[in-house]
Design a protein around this motif. Structure first.
Motif: not given
Length: 246
Positions: A6-29
């Motif tokens: 909560q309240g943090q900013v994450a930069l996910v490089v290579g976040g368009a698909s695969g593991i990167g996308r899963a991390i984006v969705e997890c972090f957003q949740a």
């Protein structure tokens, strides 16, 4: 229940698909605002509307120094801070050593290793200044055990592990914790770079008997990014790998 990021900013490089996308969705949740950086923004635009407004898209070629600098500047302009960096950009193709060109080797290292260096070098000073931050580098279990037809990939990912440890030594005194995740074979679009025979042979070797899914790797990144969950992890390599490395 409190969201872990909560309240943090994450930069996910290579976040368009695969593991990167899963991390984006997890972090957003878990409450994070996520900046997704990728060479292929079109892939992001296909699914980003499914998430809320706490996501921004940023184009980058991680092998190009100027592109990396522009991307990080853009992220900081949009969000002011970067609390968590995930280096997940990568490519994969199968080429026997005796047939491998210098260009093929250099391209693999340029994206999979040099890219981690360039992005981390650009983000780390910001974290050091703030005396806090988490850097998570996505490597591979093949960095530890090698693989047929993947000398270039294994070399690059082994370099990521060495870079991670060196970064951890230098940055931990400033409150910036650097760690790596070395997944086993994961069902992502990257597998398209491997032959069906390679995939079948690898699956037969795995004690778990199956490849992993990207959503099974993302919780490891969440743990390393969270407090107190990841507070004592410094220079470590965590291995969600279906038992491929014991």
């Amino acid at each position: 229940m409190t969201q872990k990021l909560q309240g943090q900013v994450a930069l996910v490089v290579g976040g368009a698909s695969g593991i990167g996308r899963a991390i984006v969705e997890c972090f957003q949740a878990e409450g994070a605002t996520v900046a997704v950086a990728d060479f292929n923004l079109e892939a992001c635009r296909q699914w980003a509307p499914e998430l809320d407004s706490r996501i921004t898209l940023h184009a980058v070629d991680v092998a190009d120094e100027a592109s990396v600098q522009a991307m990080v500047d853009d992220v900081l302009k949009a969000h002011q801070n970067i609390d968590v960096l995930v280096n997940c950009a990568g490519i994969l193709d199968e080429t026997p050593l005796l047939e491998m060109s210098t260009e093929t080797f250099d391209r693999m290292v340029g994206i999979n290793l040099r890219g981690v260096f360039l992005v981390s070098r650009q983000v780390a000073p910001h974290m050091v200044e703030r005396k806090r931050g988490r850097i998570i580098n996505i490597a591979s279990q093949l960095a530890l055990k090698g693989g047929v037809g993947l000398a270039h990939y294994c070399s690059a990912k082994a370099g990521v592990l060495g870079l991670t440890k060196a970064m951890a030594h230098e940055l931990a005194p400033f409150g910036v914790l650097t760690n790596a995740i070395a997944p086993g074979p994961i069902l992502t679009p990257m597998l398209q770079g491997l032959s069906p025979q390679w995939i079948a042979d690898k699956e037969a070797e795995l004690p778990l008997g199956r490849f992993g899914m990207a959503k099974e790797v993302a919780p490891t990144a969440l743990m390393l990014a969270s407090s107190p969950d990841g507070n004592l992890y410094v220079g470590q390599t965590l291995g969600p790998n279906s038992g491929d490395v014991m």
